[in-house]
Design an enzyme around this catalytic site. Structure first.
Site, PDB file in Angstrom:
ATOM      1  N   ASN B 430       0.817  -1.226   0.000  1.00 33.88           N
ATOM      2  CA  ASN B 430       0.000   0.000   0.000  1.00 33.88           C
ATOM      3  C   ASN B 430       0.847   1.271   0.000  1.00 33.88           C
ATOM      4  OD1 ASN B 430       0.916   0.367   2.602  1.00 33.88           O
ATOM      5  ND2 ASN B 430      -0.891  -0.550   3.542  1.00 33.88           N
ATOM      6  N   CYS B 526      -7.989  -2.179  -6.437  1.00 31.89           N
ATOM      7  CA  CYS B 526      -7.243  -2.358  -5.193  1.00 31.89           C
ATOM      8  C   CYS B 526      -8.226  -1.989  -4.101  1.00 31.89           C
ATOM      9  CB  CYS B 526      -5.994  -1.498  -5.184  1.00 31.89           C
ATOM     10  SG  CYS B 526      -6.242   0.208  -5.681  1.00 31.89           S
TER      11      CYS B 526
END
Lengths: 565, 786
Positions: B430, B526
C-alpha cells in the site's frame, strides 16, 4: 603423456545438451535443447547436432581449458554432466548411459586441468595466423624510456640490463629502469633485500610534474630487523629535491607485524627518513577470488536479495578501493609533489593493479589502444604478474594450491568503470576489455602464457605461438575494438569513486543472463551517427568555402557591396 | 574504507580542502598563545595553497580561453585571497570579522575565495510570468545580509537569499570555479516552493555550542537544504521573518492563499494543453461505438452525483442502464463502479476489455450484491473471443490486506458468488509501504562535495590526511562518507524500492498476459481504485497500445487513467499543505513513472518520448506552476475552474516537443515487455540523485564542442519560457543504465539534423543563408556570361 591416453571415448552419440541462448526474434533468453553427438579431441569438446532436414546442423565447440568446473549428476534415470565454463556459460549434458558419462567426465577432468604449459592450446594454434615477431616485440623498455625521458642526457634514470639472465629476479624482465647514479652492484644488494628479488624499479614517470611511481616487493626485514644500505640509497637517490616520497604499502597496518615475523617487513622511518609510509588495505588475490566467486554466484542467482548478495561479494568494495587508491596517487603526483613507491607482499598483484590504474588516470597515452597494450605489457606481463597461476581457474573452480586470483579481471572492470564515466577519453571500447577477459583464461594466442618473461622465454613462446596483439591489430578486428566517440583528452581524468557511480559489468558478468541486443544495436547506431556527423561536417565546410569564394568574387565584380558583408 | 586508516601515522601534505579546514580550525581555535605558531603554519599553508590554486586556475582558464572577463576575476580573487590570508596571520581580527557573518563556525565556511562581496545589491532571479518578489521591508533588508548555505559536508557558502511567490533563490557572493570543467559559476540554489516538504528552524541563538542557527528545508524530491542565518544579537528577528514568509508561500493552502498556478500567465506557442484529452474521442479511438456497439457512453455522472472522484463520462456495457449503475455504485467503495479503460481487438473485430473499479463492500458479513454480480457477468459475456474462459479480477493488494479490508467494510469478490470470475492477488503493497521505501532511497544521499565549491570535485572527504585538531570533523565526514557509500548496495536492498517496482511491473505484465495471450477480460482494483489500480491499468496499456508510447498518447494516458479517474494528486503530493506528516502522502505516481522509465531502459526504441519528459512531468507535479496536477479529481478541478485559470503542463511540453522526443524512436506494433529480474532493474539515479552531483562533470569537457553548444542553445530556449529544473545532463549510471549514451546519440542526431536542414545552422553562422548562396551563384553565372 599424450592426449590420446586421456581420451577413452572419442565419441558418444545420443546426447542432449541444454544451454541458455539469446533468441533474437523473441528478444529474450531461452533454454535451447539440442540433440546429437559428442566428440572429444585433444583440445576441444565438440557437440554436433543430429542432421535434420528442417534445421541446419549446429556445432558447439568447447575448448578444454575453458572448462572451469565439472559436476556429475548420475542417478538411476539420469546421467548428467554440468559443465561450467570460465566465461560463465553453463551447459547441461545428458548422456545415454552412466558409463559414457563417467568416461567423459574423467577425460574432461584431466584434459581441462593440464598443467604442462607445453600442452596448452596456443602451441597447437600456430596456423590461425602467421607468427609476427613485430607483435611480440611490440613493447620495449626503450620505447617507454624514450616516452618518459625524451632527452636522455638530462635524465636521472637509466636502463639497467642487470637481470639479463633472470638470475637477480626471476619475475622481472631483462631490462629495468633505475636511478642513474645507482650502480648494478647496489641493485644486486637491494634485490637480496626485497621479496622475490624485486628491487625498486621505475614504473611511471609523470613528465608534467617530474613525479614518478616506483614499485618493488616488500623489504625482507625479518625479526632480526635487517637493513640494506644500498636499498636505502636507491630510494634516497631517486627522490629529487622538493619532492615528498611516499611508500604506498598495500597492506593493512595491523598485519605488518605478521609480515615481519614471516621474514618480510616494511620501510622503517629511521632508515628511510625522506619517505613516508602509508598503509592502505587491498584484499589479497585469494580473498579477491572468493569475492569474485560470490559475485558470479549473485549474478547467476539474481532472483532474491540481489543487491544484498552483490554487497556481500565485496566486488564493488574492491573496485572502489582500487580506484580510490590510484586516485589518491594521481592526485598527489599531478597536483602536489609526491613520488611513490608501491608494494604489497611480493609486488605481483595489487601493486601492479594500483600502479597501472594510476597511469591510466594520469597518462593520456595509456588510454589509447596502443598505449593500453603497452601498459598491459609493461605493468602486467613484463612485471611478472603470474598469469598462469592466477587464471588457471575462474569463478567456479579452485585448485588445492589456491593460487587463483582475478586481479587482472578487477583491473579490467576498473578500466571499464573509467570508460563508462569518460566515454570519450578512451580509444578502445568495452568489447576490447571483454576480449581480453576471454583470452585471459583460455586463448589460442600465447600472450598470457607463463608467469613471467623468464618462463615465456623458456617456452619459446614468441617463436611457437601467435601473439594476441597480432589478432588485435588485424584490420578486420581492430574496428571492433575502437571507440567511435574517442577524442583525444590530454588531461588527467578524475573519476567518481562512490559506489553509486559504479556499475555492474553486465555485458560480462551477466552476459548469459541479459539480452545484449539493444546494446549491440545502440553501438552500431553510434558508429553510423559518428560517420554521418563527420560527412555532414565536411559537406558544410565545403559549402562554406564555396560561399566565401562566391562572395569574394561577387564583391570583386562589384555585384555585391562589400560593406554589407 | 578501513577505519584504521585514519589513525595511521601518516600525516602528510593534506589535500586542499583539508588545508582550508585546518587553517580555519586553527583560526577558529583562537588560542592567543598559539597565534604565533599558527601564524607560521597557516601562512605556509596558504602560500602553498595559493600556488596550487594558481596552477589549477591556469588550467581552468586555459580551457576557458574565450571568456577573458572571468580570467581577470580569477586573478583578483587570487590576489585578494593571498592578501587576506597573509593579513590574517598578523592579528586576531579575522576571527571577529568572520564571526559577524553567521553563528556557524568559521571552520565551516569555505574559503576558496574569501574576497569581499562585490555587489551588495539584491540579487533577483529572472522571474517568470506572474512571479512576484515577496517584498516586505524586513525581508528586503535581509536580502542584503549574508546568508550561509551549508553544504552536506558542513561547509558553508555565503550569499544572498531572495524569495518570490514561486521560488526560493540563493546565489553565492563569489564565483566558484570548477577547475576540471574549466568554468566558474555562482553557486545557485533555485528552489520552486512547491517542492518544499517541510521547513524547520534549527539551533538557538543562546546556544554556545557549535550549532547552526538557521532553517532546514526538506524537499519532496529528497533534497535537503540548510541555510544558516546571521543574527547579530538576540533581538534579531531575521530568521523569524524568513521562516514566516517561506512558510506562507511554500504552503499556500495552509495559509489561505491560492496556488502559484493561478498567477502564472505564461503564453505558449501551443496552448492546446487542456484539450489534449477528449474523453469521447479517446474512447472512440479505442473502438467504443466505432468498432463495437457493446459499450456505450454514459452521462450518469455528468454532475458527479454518482461518484465525485470519477470523470463525467463513463464507458459501460451497452446493456446496462444508468439506474442499475446507481445501484451497483452502492456496493463499490467510494462508488467507483467497474468501468471500461481499454479494449483490445483481434482481426475479426472481437474484443477483450480492461476494466477498473474499487473494492466491493463485502464487509465481515460477506455481503453480496446481485446487481454487481450480474454486471460483471454481463461484462464477461461481452468477451466473444474466449467465452469459455473467465473474467479475471486482479486485486492489486496482498491477500492479507484484502482480507483485512473486510473489517472496514471492504473486501474482495468471492469466487463462490461471482461464478465466472477468478480472483488473483498481485501482492503490491500500500501507499504507506511505498512512501517509507522511497524515503529510504532519499536517505541514501551522499554528502558529496559540490562541483562548485571544491577544486577537487570528486574527492571524498577523507583523504590521506589525518590531523588531530580536525580529527572529530574528519571522523564525522568519514562516517557520512563511508557508511552511506559503503552500505550503498545494502541500503538499496533494504529500501526494497526496486522490489516494489518489480511487483508493480509484474502485476502489469500479468494483466497483459491475460488480455493479450489468453484473450480474457480483466478487471483491476485495489482498495479505492485510484492508486495501484491506476498504476496497473496505465502500465499495461502502455505495454499493449503503441499509441500510449507516443508523446501525445502518453499525455492522454496520464490525463485519462490518473487525472480523470481521480488519483488524488493534491493529497498524495501534499500540494501547498504544511501537514508534512500526513499519512495520505505517497509517491504512487512517481513509482508509475519509474516503471515507465524501467520499460524505457529495456526497450529504448519503442517510446517516442525521452527521459527528460518523465523528469519534467515528475518535477512539475510538485511545483504547482501548471494547473495540470492540482487538486484531487475532475470534480475539484472543475470547482476551482483550473482549466480556465491556469496553464496546462502539456501546453509547455507540446510547445517544445523536440526537447522531449526520443531520437531513436521506431514505431512498434507489438506488445512491449520487460525483464523483471533484479539484475535488469535499475535505480533511476538521474531522478532520485539529481542533486547529488556525484559523477564528476569533467567528463562533460569530453563532449565535442559543437554538440555541447547545440545542447546549450536548446537549454536556453527552455529556460526562457519555463522554470528549468536543472536536470543534470550526465548522471550516475547504476547497473548499466545508458542515459548518457542516449543523450549522446540524441545530441549527435540533433547536429546531423541541424546540418541537414535547408536553413542550416552552420550556414547561418556563416552570415549568409543558403537561398542567398543560390542567388550568388546566379549572379556569378550572369557575370561569367557577360
Amino acid at each position: 603423456m599424450d592426449f590420446m591416453d586421456l581420451i577413452e571415448m572419442p565419441r558418444v552419440d545420443n546426447v542432449k545438451v541444454y544451454r541458455q541462448i539469446q533468441n533474437y526474434e523473441l528478444n529474450q533468453l531461452v533454454t535451447q535443447k539440442l540433440f546429437g553427438s559428442l566428440n572429444l579431441t585433444s583440445h576441444h569438446l565438440i557437440f554436433i547436432t543430429q542432421t535434420d532436414l528442417q534445421k541446419p546442423r549446429e556445432e558447439i565447440w568447447i575448448v578444454h581449458s575453458s572448462i572451469d568446473s565439472l559436476e556429475k549428476n548420475v542417478t538411476e534415470a539420469k546421467f548428467q554432466l554440468m559443465i561450467k565454463c570460465k566465461n560463465f556459460q553453463i551447459y547441461f549434458v545428458d548422456f545415454p548411459t552412466a558409463y559414457c558419462c563417467n568416461s567423459i567426465h574423467k577425460s574432461l577432468e584431466s584434459l581441462s586441468n593440464l598443467t604442462t604449459e607445453n600442452m596448452k592450446l596456443p602451441f597447437f594454434c600456430q596456423t590461425i595466423s602467421k607468427i609476427n615477431q613485430e607483435d611480440w616485440n611490440f613493447y620495449s623498455i626503450e620505447k617507454s624510456y624514450k616516452r618518459f625521458f625524451p632527452n636522455e642526457d638530462s635524465s636521472e634514470w637509466r636502463i639497467s640490463e642487470i637481470n639479463n639472465d633472470f638470475k637477480i629476479s626471476p619475475s622481472y624482465p631483462k631490462k629495468v629502469i633505475v636511478p642513474k647514479n645507482i650502480d648494478d652492484q647496489a641493485l644486486i644488494k637491494s634485490s637480496q633485500f626485497r621479496s622475490m628479488g624485486r628491487f625498486p624499479i621505475l614504473s611511471y614517470y609523470h613528465k608534467k610534474t617530474n613525479s614518478f611511481i616506483l614499485r618493488s616487493g616488500q623489504p625482507l626485514l625479518g625479526s632480526s630487523n635487517k637493513r640494506c644500505k644500498e636499498d636505502e640509497l636507491i630510494l634516497k637517490c631517486a627522490l629529487p629535491k622538493g619532492k615528498q616520497g611516499y611508500v604506498y604499502d598495500l597492506r593493512d597496518a595491523s598485519i605488518l607485524k605478521t609480515a615481519v615475523s614471516k621474514g618480510g617487513g616494511y620501510e622503517t622511518e629511521v632508515n628511510y627518513p625522506l619517505w613516508k609510509r602509508i598503509n592502505k588495505h587491498m584484499d589479497r588475490f585469494d580473498q579477491l577470488h572468493i569475492s569474485y566467486s560470490k559475485l558470479i554466484d549473485a549474478c547467476i542467482n539474481s532472483s532474491t536479495q540481489f543487491f544484498y548478495k552483490l554487497d556481500t561479494s565485496a566486488w564493488f568494495y574492491n573496485i572502489r578501493q582500487a580506484l580510490y587508491l590510484s586516485f589518491l596517487i594521481a592526485d598527489e603526483i599531478h597536483n602536489k609533489n609526491g613520488c611513490f613507491l608501491i608494494h604489497g607482499w611480493d609486488g605481483l598483484d595489487n601493486t601492479l593493479l594500483i600502479s597501472s590504474l594510476a597511469q591510466i588516470l594520469l597518462d593520456p597515452e595509456s588510454r589509447t589502444l596502443d598505449g593500453f597494450i603497452d601498459l598491459i605489457e609493461k605493468e602486467w606481463l613484463h612485471a611478472g604478474h603470474p598469469f598462469s597461476k592466477r587464471y588457471f581457474k575462474s569463478a567456479f573452480g579452485t585448485t588445492p594450491q589456491k593460487q587463483e586470483g582475478p586481479v587482472f579481471v578487477l583491473f579490467l572492470d576498473c578500466v571499464r568503470q573509467l570508460c563508462e564515466q569518460f566515454c570519450l577519453s578512451f580509444e578502445f571500447n568495452e568489447d576490447f576489455l571483454i576480449m581480453l577477459f576471454d583470452n585471459l583464461y583460455t586463448s589460442e594466442y600465447g600472450t598470457f602464457l607463463g608467469n613471467n618473461q623468464n618462463e615465456r622465454e623458456q617456452l619459446l613462446v614468441s617463436s611457437r605461438t601467435v601473439s594476441l596483439w597480432t589478432y588485435v591489430k588485424n584490420e578486420e578486428n581492430i574496428k571492433k575494438f575502437i571507440n567511435p566517440l574517442y577524442k583525444i583528452n590530454d588531461d588527467v581524468i578524475w573519476p567518481s569513486i562512490f559506489t553509486q557511480s559504479l556499475s555492474l559489468w553486465s555485458n560480462l558478468f551477466l552476459r548469459f543472463q541479459i539480452n545484449s541486443k539493444p546494446n549491440d544495436e545502440a553501438k552500431k547506431e553510434i558508429v553510423k551517427l559518428v560517420e554521418t556527423n563527420l560527412q555532414v561536417k565536411i559537406k558544410v565546410e565545403k559549402l562554406r568555402n564555396e560561399l566565401l569564394e562566391l562572395q569574394k568574387e561577387a564583391i570583386d565584380a562589384g555585384v555585391l557591396n562589400s560593406e554589407n558583408y | 574504507m578501513n577505519q584504521n586508516d585514519i589513525n595511521d601515522d601518516v600525516p602528510k601534505v593534506p589535500t586542499r580542502t583539508h588545508l582550508k579546514t585546518n587553517l580555519n580550525n586553527r583560526i577558529n581555535a583562537q588560542n592567543l598563545q598559539q597565534t604565533k605558531i599558527l601564524s607560521i603554519t597557516s601562512d605556509k599553508c596558504t602560500l602553498e595553497n595559493a600556488a596550487d590554486m594558481a596552477a589549477k586556475k591556469a588550467l581552468g582558464t586555459a580551457k576557458l580561453g574565450s571568456i577573458p572577463s572571468l580570467n581577470t576575476h580569477h586573478n583578483t580573487d587570487l590576489d585578494q585571497f593571498r592578501n587576506l590570508s597573509i593579513s590574517s596571520t598578523g592579528s586576531g581580527d579575522v576571527h571577529k570579522e568572520m564571526n559577524t557573518v553567521p553563528i556557524i563556525q568559521p571552520s565551516q565556511i569555505i574559503t576558496s575565495s574569501i574576497s569581499k562581496p562585490k555587489h551588495s545589491q539584491n540579487i533577483i532571479p529572472k522571474l517568470i510570468e506572474g512571479e512576484k518578489l515577496v517584498s516586505t521591508s524586513e525581508f528586503s533588508n535581509l536580502t542584503s545580509t549574508d546568508i550561509v548555505f551549508v553544504l552536506p559536508d558542513n561547509r558553508g557558502v555565503s550569499g544572498k537569499l531572495c524569495l518570490t511567490n514561486f521560488r526560493l533563490y540563493f546565489r553565492s557572493d563569489e564565483y566558484y570555479s570548477n577547475v576540471l570543467r574549466g568554468t566558474s559559476h555562482y553557486l545557485v540554489i533555485d528552489l520552486p516552493l512547491g517542492l518544499v516538504h517541510r521547513i524547520e528552524k534549527i539551533g538557538h541563538l543562546s546556544s554556545k555550542q557549535n550549532n547552526f542557527y538557521g532553517i532546514f528545508i526538506y524537499c519532496k524530491n529528497g533534497r535537503k537544504l540548510i541555510f544558516a542565518i546571521s543574527a547579530r544579537n538576540k533581538q534579531d528577528k531575521s530568521r523569524k521573518v524568513i521562516y514566516d514568509l517561506l512558510h506562507k508561500h511554500a504552503f499556500p493552502l495552509s495559509n489561505n492563499l491560492s496556488f502559484f498556478a493561478f498567477s502564472y500567465k505564461q503564453r505558449f506557442p501551443d496552448e492546446t494543453g487542456w484539450f489534449v484529452y477528449d474523453c469521447k474521442k479517446e474512447y472512440e479511438r479505442i473502438g467504443v461505438t466505432t468498432k463495437t456497439n457493446d459499450w456505450r457512453f454514459s452521462s450518469v455522472n455528468q454532475d458527479f452525483k454518482l461518484c465525485d472522484t470519477y470523470p463525467k463520462i463513463l464507458v459501460v456495457p451497452a446493456s446496462v442502464k444508468d439506474e442499475e449503475l446507481k445501484q451497483i455504485a452502492e456496493f463499490r467503495s467510494k462508488h467507483r463502479i467497474p468501468v471500461l479503460s481499454w479494449l483490445k481487438f483481434d482481426n475479426r473485430k472481437n474484443h477483450v476489455a480492461l476494466l477498473r473499479s474499487s473494492q466491493p463492500l463485502c464487509g465481515i458479513t460477506q455481503k453480496r450484491s446481485e446487481k454487481d454480480e450480474n454486471y460483471l457477468f454481463k461484462i464477461f459475456k461481452l468477451n466473444t473471443i474466449n467465452s469459455l474462459d473467465k473474467l479475471y479480477i486482479m486485486d492489486a493488494r496482498p491477500v492479507v490486506n484484502a482480507y483485512a479490508n473486510r473489517t472496514t467494510g471492504g473486501g474482495h469478490e468471492s469466487e463462490d458468488n461471482y461464478k465466472d470470475c477468478e480472483i488473483n492477488f498481485l501482492n503490491i503493497h500500500n501507499i504507506h509501504v511505498m512512501r517509507e521505501s522511497l524515503r529510504k532511497i532519499f536517505d541514501m544521499s551522499l554528502p558529496s562535495v559540490s562541483q562548485y565549491t571544491s577544486n577537487q570535485p570528486i574527492m571524498p572527504s577523507n583523504t590521506l590526511s589525518s590531523n588531530s585538531s580536525s580529527h572529530a570533523q574528519n571522523q564525522a565526514n568519514n562516517r557520512l562518507e563511508t557508511d552511506d557509500d559503503k552500505n550503498f548496495l545494502l541500503n538499496l536492498e533494504n529500501s526494497k524500492w526496486l522490489s516494489h517496482i518489480r511487483s508493480v511491473l509484474n502485476g502489469a505484465l500479468k494483466v497483459v498476459k491475460y488480455i493479450n495471450s489468453y484473450s480474457s477480460s480483466v478487471l483491476v482494483h485495489c482498495s479505492d481504485g485510484w492508486d495501484r489500480t491506476a498504476q496497473l491499468t496505465s502500465l499495461s496499456m502502455i505495454m499493449m497500445d503503441k499509441y500510449y508510447r507516443t508523446l501525445k498518447g502518453f499525455e492522454v494516458l496520464i490525463e485519462k487513467e490518473w487525472l480523470s479517474f481521480g488519483h488524488r494528486f493534491g493529497i498524495r503530493m501534499g500540494h501547498g499543505s504544511s501537514d508534512h506528516a500526513n499519512q495520505d502522502r505517497s509517491p504512487i505516481f512517481l513509482q508509475f513513472i519509474d516503471c515507465v522509465w524501467q520499460l524505457m531502459q529495456q526497450n529504448s526504441k519503442v517510446f517516442e518520448f525521452n527521459e527528460r519528459l518523465l523528469i519534467t512531468i515528475v518535477n512539475n507535479m510538485y511545483t504547482c506552476q501548471f494547473g495540470t496536477f492540482l487538486y484531487n479529481n475532475e470534480f475539484e478541478r472543475d470547482k476551482y475552474d483550473v482549466r480556465n485559470k491556469t496553464v496546462s503542463l502539456w501546453s509547455y511540453v507540446n510547445s517544445y516537443k523536440n526537447e522531449f522526443k526520443n531520437s531513436s524512436y521506431i514505431e512498434y506494433d507489438g506488445v512491449v515487455e520487460c525483464s523483471t529480474s533484479m539484475s535488469s532493474l535499475q535505480l533511476w539515479t538521474s531522478y532520485y540523485f539529481q542533486y547529488k552531483e556525484v559523477i564528476d562533470d569533467s567528463s562533460l569537457v569530453d563532449l565535442p564542442n559543437e554538440l555541447n553548444e547545440s545542447q546549450k542553445q536548446a537549454n536556453s530556449q527552455v529556460k526562457m519560457t519555463n522554470y528549468n529544473m536543472n536536470t543534470p545532463i550526465l548522471t550516475s549510471k547504476l547497473f548499466g543504465s545508458s542515459s548518457f549514451f542516449h543523450q549522446m546519440v540524441s545530441q549527435m542526431k540533433a547536429t546531423v539534423r541541424s546540418y541537414n536542414s535547408p536553413q542550416s545552422n552552420a550556414l547561418q553562422s556563416g552570415t549568409v543563408q543558403e537561398s542567398e548562396l543560390i542567388r550568388y551563384k546566379a549572379v556569378s553565372a550572369h557575370d561569367a556570361n557577360n
